[in-house]
Design an enzyme around this catalytic site. Structure first.
Site, PDB file in Angstrom:
ATOM      1  N   HIS A  53       1.065   0.240 -10.796  1.00  0.00           N
ATOM      2  CA  HIS A  53       0.607   1.560 -10.327  1.00  0.00           C
ATOM      3  C   HIS A  53       1.216   2.673 -11.185  1.00  0.00           C
ATOM      4  CE1 HIS A  53       0.264  -0.433  -6.157  1.00  0.00           C
ATOM      5  NE2 HIS A  53      -0.972  -0.153  -6.527  1.00  0.00           N
ATOM      6  N   LYS A 102      -5.290  -2.359   9.765  1.00  0.00           N
ATOM      7  CA  LYS A 102      -4.366  -3.225   9.044  1.00  0.00           C
ATOM      8  C   LYS A 102      -2.945  -2.989   9.508  1.00  0.00           C
ATOM      9  CE  LYS A 102      -6.844  -3.793   4.689  1.00  0.00           C
ATOM     10  NZ  LYS A 102      -6.736  -3.621   3.245  1.00  0.00           N
ATOM     11  N   ARG A 153      -7.376  -4.594 -12.999  1.00  0.00           N
ATOM     12  CA  ARG A 153      -6.548  -5.673 -13.524  1.00  0.00           C
ATOM     13  C   ARG A 153      -7.382  -6.857 -13.997  1.00  0.00           C
ATOM     14  NH1 ARG A 153      -3.657  -7.722  -8.927  1.00  0.00           N
ATOM     15  NH2 ARG A 153      -5.421  -6.867  -7.839  1.00  0.00           N
ATOM     16  N   SER A 206       0.299  -5.431  -5.051  1.00  0.00           N
ATOM     17  CA  SER A 206       1.109  -5.165  -3.863  1.00  0.00           C
ATOM     18  C   SER A 206       1.096  -6.359  -2.920  1.00  0.00           C
ATOM     19  CB  SER A 206       0.587  -3.921  -3.136  1.00  0.00           C
ATOM     20  OG  SER A 206       0.807  -2.775  -3.902  1.00  0.00           O
TER      21      SER A 206
END
Length: 154
Positions: free
Chosen positions: A17, A41, A90, A128
């Site tokens: 990040h 979540k 990514r 993460s």
């Protein structure tokens, strides 16, 4: 003034990040790091902890402001007058996912552009999700998160 939003959960923030943000700095006058709050979540770190952690990481970056938000990211862009949304890519699967979201966002708000920044190869495996898994199992994450984030992860 060119204003961008870099949205995410940042649970926790990673070196990947930070790399994306540092490489975005020359493109924008102001960058908001938007910590998206999803009530469905269960986060590893509370939103307040993530906010303080990211502020600590970017304390010497005057162009960056760290905020939390709920709801549609595209609506938050409009609220803060961001005409650009930064997204890190990514992998090929990241690209496909981000492309679909970008196209939907563009349909909702054509004036906001998504800017894709490709991850450096050395950071492409850092996420993460993986860092959280390592933390849950008592592993060492110093290689994957910025030093200023470490006090918030203990």
């Amino acid at each position: 003034m060119k204003t961008a939003l870099f949205p995410g959960s940042f649970d926790p923030i990673t070196k990947a990040h930070v790399d994306i943000l540092e490489r975005s700095m020359s493109l924008f006058d102001k960058i908001y790091i938007g910590i998206g709050i999803n009530g469905n979540k269960k986060p590893h770190l509370e939103p307040e902890t993530r906010l303080e952690m990211i502020k600590a990481v970017f304390k010497d970056y005057p162009k960056i402001e760290v905020v939390t938000y709920e709801g549609l990211t595209i609506e938050f862009c409009k609220q803060i007058k961001a005409k650009y949304m930064i997204r890190g890519i990514r992998t090929v699967s990241d690209f496909e996912y981000e492309k679909a979201i970008s196209q939907m966002n563009h349909a909702l708000e054509p004036e906001i552009e998504s800017i894709f920044i490709l991850s450096k190869p050395g950071y492409s495996s850092i996420s993460s999700t993986i860092v959280r898994d390592i933390l849950r199992h008592g592993g060492q994450v110093e290689k994957f998160v910025p030093p200023a984030a470490m006090p918030f992860l203990k």
